[in-house]
Write a protein that holds these residues in place. Structure first.
Motif, PDB file in Angstrom:
ATOM      1  N   UNK A   1       0.852  -1.201   0.000  1.00 24.62           N
ATOM      2  CA  UNK A   1       0.000   0.000   0.000  1.00 24.62           C
ATOM      3  C   UNK A   1       0.884   1.246   0.000  1.00 24.62           C
TER       4      UNK A   1
ATOM      5  N   UNK B   1     -11.065   4.157   1.327  1.00 19.81           N
ATOM      6  CA  UNK B   1     -12.350   3.808   1.938  1.00 19.81           C
ATOM      7  C   UNK B   1     -12.701   2.341   1.715  1.00 19.81           C
TER       8      UNK B   1
ATOM      9  N   UNK C   1     -10.496  -0.275   0.974  1.00 19.89           N
ATOM     10  CA  UNK C   1      -9.462  -1.299   1.184  1.00 19.89           C
ATOM     11  C   UNK C   1      -9.979  -2.443   2.061  1.00 19.89           C
ATOM     12  N   UNK C   2     -10.501  -2.071   3.236  1.00 19.34           N
ATOM     13  CA  UNK C   2     -10.873  -3.132   4.185  1.00 19.34           C
ATOM     14  C   UNK C   2     -12.087  -3.921   3.695  1.00 19.34           C
ATOM     15  N   UNK C   3     -12.955  -3.269   2.906  1.00 20.28           N
ATOM     16  CA  UNK C   3     -14.119  -3.982   2.373  1.00 20.28           C
ATOM     17  C   UNK C   3     -13.667  -5.075   1.396  1.00 20.28           C
TER      18      UNK C   3
ATOM     19  N   UNK D   1     -10.464  -6.398   1.013  1.00 20.62           N
ATOM     20  CA  UNK D   1      -9.640  -7.438   1.652  1.00 20.62           C
ATOM     21  C   UNK D   1     -10.505  -8.315   2.561  1.00 20.62           C
TER      22      UNK D   1
ATOM     23  N   UNK E   1     -13.819  -9.026   2.423  1.00 23.46           N
ATOM     24  CA  UNK E   1     -14.729  -9.925   1.716  1.00 23.46           C
ATOM     25  C   UNK E   1     -13.949 -11.052   1.031  1.00 23.46           C
TER      26      UNK E   1
ATOM     27  N   UNK F   1     -24.187   5.136  -3.919  1.00 25.13           N
ATOM     28  CA  UNK F   1     -23.714   5.898  -2.754  1.00 25.13           C
ATOM     29  C   UNK F   1     -22.883   7.104  -3.193  1.00 25.13           C
TER      30      UNK F   1
ATOM     31  N   UNK G   1      -5.206 -10.748   1.854  1.00 25.32           N
ATOM     32  CA  UNK G   1      -5.076  -9.291   1.981  1.00 25.32           C
ATOM     33  C   UNK G   1      -4.065  -8.762   0.965  1.00 25.32           C
TER      34      UNK G   1
ATOM     35  N   UNK H   1     -20.877  -8.422   3.515  1.00 27.45           N
ATOM     36  CA  UNK H   1     -20.539  -7.290   2.654  1.00 27.45           C
ATOM     37  C   UNK H   1     -21.208  -6.025   3.191  1.00 27.45           C
ATOM     38  N   UNK H   2     -22.453  -6.184   3.645  1.00 23.32           N
ATOM     39  CA  UNK H   2     -23.160  -5.019   4.172  1.00 23.32           C
ATOM     40  C   UNK H   2     -22.547  -4.560   5.496  1.00 23.32           C
TER      41      UNK H   2
ATOM     42  N   UNK I   1     -19.455  -4.983   6.161  1.00 25.54           N
ATOM     43  CA  UNK I   1     -18.208  -4.370   5.704  1.00 25.54           C
ATOM     44  C   UNK I   1     -18.436  -2.964   5.176  1.00 25.54           C
ATOM     45  N   UNK I   2     -19.633  -2.735   4.595  1.00 26.81           N
ATOM     46  CA  UNK I   2     -19.966  -1.401   4.080  1.00 26.81           C
ATOM     47  C   UNK I   2     -19.984  -0.374   5.212  1.00 26.81           C
TER      48      UNK I   2
ATOM     49  N   UNK J   1     -18.014  -0.381   7.702  1.00 28.05           N
ATOM     50  CA  UNK J   1     -16.605  -0.036   7.915  1.00 28.05           C
ATOM     51  C   UNK J   1     -16.159   0.977   6.854  1.00 28.05           C
ATOM     52  N   UNK J   2     -16.577   0.731   5.602  1.00 26.34           N
ATOM     53  CA  UNK J   2     -16.223   1.652   4.519  1.00 26.34           C
ATOM     54  C   UNK J   2     -16.803   3.038   4.792  1.00 26.34           C
ATOM     55  N   UNK J   3     -18.052   3.061   5.256  1.00 25.94           N
ATOM     56  CA  UNK J   3     -18.690   4.341   5.569  1.00 25.94           C
ATOM     57  C   UNK J   3     -17.919   5.074   6.658  1.00 25.94           C
TER      58      UNK J   3
ATOM     59  N   UNK K   1     -14.702   4.744   7.370  1.00 25.60           N
ATOM     60  CA  UNK K   1     -13.450   5.277   6.818  1.00 25.60           C
ATOM     61  C   UNK K   1     -13.746   6.540   6.009  1.00 25.60           C
ATOM     62  N   UNK K   2     -14.845   6.510   5.248  1.00 23.66           N
ATOM     63  CA  UNK K   2     -15.268   7.648   4.449  1.00 23.66           C
ATOM     64  C   UNK K   2     -15.455   8.891   5.324  1.00 23.66           C
TER      65      UNK K   2
ATOM     66  N   UNK L   1     -12.411  10.899   5.875  1.00 24.80           N
ATOM     67  CA  UNK L   1     -11.674  11.185   4.646  1.00 24.80           C
ATOM     68  C   UNK L   1     -10.733  12.377   4.785  1.00 24.80           C
TER      69      UNK L   1
ATOM     70  N   UNK M   1      -4.146   0.374   7.512  1.00 24.34           N
ATOM     71  CA  UNK M   1      -5.523  -0.078   7.767  1.00 24.34           C
ATOM     72  C   UNK M   1      -5.613  -1.593   7.739  1.00 24.34           C
ATOM     73  N   UNK M   2      -5.143  -2.203   6.645  1.00 23.79           N
ATOM     74  CA  UNK M   2      -5.360  -3.646   6.504  1.00 23.79           C
ATOM     75  C   UNK M   2      -4.503  -4.432   7.501  1.00 23.79           C
TER      76      UNK M   2
ATOM     77  N   UNK N   1     -15.110  -9.590  10.249  1.00 28.34           N
ATOM     78  CA  UNK N   1     -15.749  -8.440   9.611  1.00 28.34           C
ATOM     79  C   UNK N   1     -16.197  -7.426  10.667  1.00 28.34           C
TER      80      UNK N   1
ATOM     81  N   UNK O   1     -13.233  -5.641  11.928  1.00 30.82           N
ATOM     82  CA  UNK O   1     -12.776  -4.602  10.992  1.00 30.82           C
ATOM     83  C   UNK O   1     -13.362  -3.250  11.407  1.00 30.82           C
TER      84      UNK O   1
ATOM     85  N   UNK P   1     -11.113  -0.170  12.874  1.00 25.44           N
ATOM     86  CA  UNK P   1     -10.993   1.088  12.141  1.00 25.44           C
ATOM     87  C   UNK P   1     -11.386   2.265  13.033  1.00 25.44           C
TER      88      UNK P   1
END
Lengths: 455, 455
Positions: free
Chosen positions: A305, A320, A322-324, A326, A328, A383, A435, B295-296, B298-299, B301-303, B305-306, B309, B322-323, B432, B435, B439
């Motif tokens: 990275x 945003x 990366x973790x999603x 890796x 999944x 989104x 990962x 996945x949801x 995990x989303x 987690x993405x949110x 991180x977002x 930003x 992060x990873x 998950x 994660x 974060x």
């Protein structure tokens, strides 16, 4: 009913009182009437002092009877032997079924083993030494020599009379193995069949001639499978010269099945769950080797990275997801690993099957990858109102999952080929490895589409 | 030796030839001499047409004998029954041990069950219907009613004579259960003891009066544990009125132990490894539900991180780790989960023990967290020549691992309390979830130290 069962706690309290008060007769009468397993549970709850009292009241054979039910708890067993008079301990070992005695001896230092064996009946000591010679996880390592074998030319009546004499020494008398003059196995007859057959019939006429056997070198898992398939209570074991040398009973097979399951589970978890120590330092010392090893593998992902830092500062939105991605892919890899380990356990190591397994895993990876990828494309597209970004994430996800699936099935197969237990390829290892591949895939794809989704 | 074993392939080829050429006598002689399990393997390899030939040569009882060894493969079993004449199928089911017959019937539509039962012997049909009434994973659901029970006031000689008569119907005659006039269980005697005891002795004098039993409602895992502990070949089952209604044999217990192990393993992997379909679409359909659900998760987690930003664009170096942090915490959480699931399986659900488990897991998490944290502090400090950054990563790592460990043990315990199988809390779910927590911890700590490590 006169013989109503007393609640265990009350019975145990009474027993303990008799023991410490020196009411030896009362103690013996009650104790020896209990099931061996319950005797063992009572014994294991005693203090050092109380155990010494018990050794004076019970003879080594009586202690050996219940030691036969608890020989699996090995670390404790050796300490318990050490606190006894050596002669007492040797007689106790001698009176146990020899597979159980061997299990205990295997965990003792060599000089202790020699000492105990020197104090035993000579013939028994030789027998035990032979058992100690076999690898622990083979048929030879788990078999007992306490079985009944008779000459096939006896009659049913003679066989029953012989069984009466030998019943006390044998671990089971429900299967009687029949041999010729040279100890070659020629048949088997169950006690059930003996009971329903006329006393004057020759064994050879009613025995089952096609005896299913194991070799001393067979792996314990294969032996367990055989006993399960045929619903046997015991399986005879033959040596390289095809002579009958022992039997494996169904209770040992249950231990084997449980051991193998525990080791698969431990492998997948990346921690030995058999040792559930509550001491945090001890527990941590079991878990840290894997964690730290994987930390270094994880560092290569971090380095990767880092290599893409300019890409990240140009498009910080990439961080945003990366973790999603890796995460999944790691989940998919874990699933694939588990299925592969299970299939390897079931299959008989034939090549076409393994190639088909890889093919099927790549396809399964593709299907799950495409579905998951499409889902995430839509989610991210809506989104972030940016379907090019969505497509980038989706493509990366699809590729990362496919690769993780492939790794999850290839690695245990590779380990199997190299002679390792495939179950050692842990879930944490696969997720940490995936990962790395996922990040590589993600940033490579992101670089290609960078200008498209930044606009 | 005359009875030398022929290699299975040659034997099977000969048998198949006899079957298709209509040499019924030859076929019967060879086939009926084989072990039931081998008969079953031969049968399962036949084509539809060949199987129909076999149904004409063998009577339903002969087919039932080997069906008893393969009843675990349920999906196939019901299709095989459907291709037979209903009367033939009913007689086959009737001749099987009733626990096995019930296992098959459980998977049939209700009208088929009713039809088969109506074609059976009335008493047997009633017996079977009773068995079908119990939950499949309880003692009642796995027991057989094909056992031998005798009155305790018989003599040993009378008992042996009775056994000879009943041997054919019983699943085991190695344990004989003794009842009073009202069918209350008063004792047990093994065939081994019967054999070595004088024929004129009364059973009541030599029986074991304290019989270990299971209740029809006991969970199958507990029953399995009992049989393992006591090294029994069978365990009697009593109903609510304490009357003897069935027995559970050790071969069923092996299936239970294996089932439970498979389900634990599947739980940890987040995929049902029992269904190792090679069809990629079928396999993917088994894996996708967990993957998409996670996945949801995990989303979120993405949110998260977002949400950070601006922090990330200020210090893009944060993305590099992060990873590493989520991955390592996830690994620790998986280990903790596996240990907790194992401990829950071993413990008897007493509260102080569970609280101690949580306490011990928090401490274990702290110890592993601190060691891993210090390691990564050093690595990052040296790599980036920035020990404040190293300390930030190290602190985040320590906290993330501790929290993941806590989650790994709390969640299965919570599921256990809520009545779910704790083994369902899968490794992928824990990683998950961790994660997300990792974060959150990481960016919160990074925000505090931001200006320190950026200088």
């Amino acid at each position: 009913m006169e013989n109503k069962q007393e609640p265990t706690e009350i019975l145990n309290a009474k027993l303990l009182q008799a023991l410490v008060k020196g009411e030896n007769k009362v103690f013996r009468k009650t104790f020896l009437n209990m099931h061996f397993y319950d005797q063992a549970q009572f014994y294991l709850a005693l203090t050092d002092e109380q155990r010494h009292l018990l050794y004076h009241i019970l003879d080594p054979h009586e202690v050996g009877d219940f030691f036969d039910t608890i020989e699996d708890d090995l670390p404790e067993m050796t300490e318990l032997l050490a606190e006894m008079d050596p002669q007492y301990a040797a007689e106790l070992l001698n009176s146990m079924f020899d597979d159980n005695a061997a299990d205990i001896l295997e965990h003792l230092p060599k000089e202790d083993v020699d000492h105990y064996l020197s104090l035993m009946d000579k013939a028994d000591a030789i027998q035990l030494r032979k058992l100690l010679h076999y690898d622990t996880e083979t048929a030879g390592g788990i078999m007992t020599t306490n079985f009944v074998s008779l000459r096939a030319d006896l009659t049913v009546g003679q066989a029953l009379a012989e069984l009466k004499r030998e019943a006390d020494e044998a671990e089971t008398i429900y299967y009687v193995y029949l041999v010729d003059a040279d100890r070659y196995l020629v048949g088997v007859i169950t006690l059930r069949d003996l009971i329903i057959t006329d006393n004057h019939t020759k064994l050879a006429e009613v025995m089952t001639p096609n005896v299913i056997t194991a070799s001393v070198h067979d792996e314990q898992a294969d032996v367990a499978q055989k006993i399960r398939d045929y619903d046997f209570i015991a399986l005879p074991v033959v040596d390289d010269a095809q002579k009958l040398v022992g039997i494996i009973t169904v209770d040992d097979v249950i231990e084997v099945i449980d051991d193998e399951a525990q080791s698969d589970y431990s492998g997948l978890a990346g921690v030995d769950v058999d040792d559930v120590s509550e001491n945090p330092f001890k527990a941590a010392s079991k878990r840290l080797p894997w964690l730290i090893t994987l930390l270094f593998l994880g560092m290569s992902t971090a380095t990767l990275i880092n290599h893409y830092e300019s890409l990240l500062s140009e498009a910080s939105i990439l961080a945003v997801f990366i973790s999603l991605i890796t995460g999944t892919a790691g989940n998919a890899g874990t699933q694939s690993l588990a299925v592969a380990v299970r299939r390897l356990a079931l299959s008989n190591d034939d090549k076409p099957k393994l190639l088909r397994l890889i093919g099927s895993e790549i396809l399964t990876g593709l299907v799950t990858g495409v579905v998951t990828g499409l889902t995430i494309t839509l989610i991210v597209g809506i989104w972030k109102q940016n379907f090019v970004l969505g497509l980038t994430i989706g493509l990366a996800m699809t590729a990362a999952i496919t690769v993780a699936n492939l790794a999850g099935s290839l690695i245990p197969m590779l380990m199997d080929k190299l002679g390792f237990d495939p179950a050692v390829a842990s879930g944490p290892f696969i997720t940490t490895l995936s990962d790395l591949t996922s990040v590589l895939i993600y940033f490579s794809i992101a670089q290609i589409f960078l200008h498209a989704f930044l606009n």
